[in-house]
Design a protein around this motif. Structure first.
Motif, PDB file in Angstrom:
ATOM      1  N   ARG A  13       0.976  -1.332   0.173  1.00 20.11           N
ATOM      2  CA  ARG A  13      -0.223   0.353  -0.258  1.00 20.11           C
ATOM      3  C   ARG A  13       0.448   1.008   0.059  1.00 20.11           C
ATOM      4  N   ALA A  43      -7.661   1.294   0.895  1.00 22.05           N
ATOM      5  CA  ALA A  43      -8.132  -0.641   0.460  1.00 22.05           C
ATOM      6  C   ALA A  43      -9.134  -1.174  -0.393  1.00 22.05           C
ATOM      7  N   GLN A  46      -7.229  -0.914  -3.251  1.00 19.31           N
ATOM      8  CA  GLN A  46      -6.402  -2.015  -3.516  1.00 19.31           C
ATOM      9  C   GLN A  46      -6.290  -3.282  -3.861  1.00 19.31           C
ATOM     10  N   LYS A  47      -8.024  -3.692  -2.997  1.00 25.52           N
ATOM     11  CA  LYS A  47      -8.203  -5.100  -3.210  1.00 25.52           C
ATOM     12  C   LYS A  47      -8.658  -4.908  -4.703  1.00 25.52           C
ATOM     13  N   THR A  50      -6.263  -5.624  -6.331  1.00 31.83           N
ATOM     14  CA  THR A  50      -5.816  -7.366  -6.019  1.00 31.83           C
ATOM     15  C   THR A  50      -6.211  -8.336  -6.630  1.00 31.83           C
ATOM     16  N   GLU A  51      -7.753  -8.596  -6.651  1.00 28.81           N
ATOM     17  CA  GLU A  51      -8.373  -9.405  -7.475  1.00 28.81           C
ATOM     18  C   GLU A  51      -8.024  -9.252  -9.126  1.00 28.81           C
TER      19      GLU A  51
END
Length: 97
Positions: A13, A43, A46-47, A50-51
């Motif tokens: 992050r 967040a 970021q999720k 990431t996915e």
């Protein structure tokens, strides 16, 4: 999440935030700082990244716009299309690394 996973997530992050700031075009720096000050929004993004990295899915503006951001961040993105475009480009670059 274990301690090492938390530390890795924080490190990632921080690197992403640093890169966003370093490469931010003039004219949207203030808006970017507002976004980055919202830990929930960071967040959420970021999720998504990431996915997308896990699935190989392309990140598009409508995917970011549809995220469950706090109302102030949703308005910020709606009012600042250049910020949304910048986030899409940055997320795509992060997904390629």
């Amino acid at each position: 999440m274990g301690l090492l996973q938390n530390l890795a997530a924080v490190a990632i992050r921080n690197k992403v935030i640093s890169n966003l700031r370093a490469n931010c075009p003039e004219g949207i720096k203030q808006e970017l700082e507002i976004l980055l000050a919202d830990k929930e929004a960071v967040a959420i993004i970021q999720k998504l990244v990431t996915e997308a990295m896990k699935t190989g899915t392309a990140i598009k503006a409508d995917a970011i716009s549809a995220l469950p951001f706090p109302p102030a961040i949703s308005r910020l993105l709606a009012d600042t299309p250049k910020l949304l475009t910048y986030l899409v480009l940055a997320a795509r670059m992060a997904g390629k690394k």
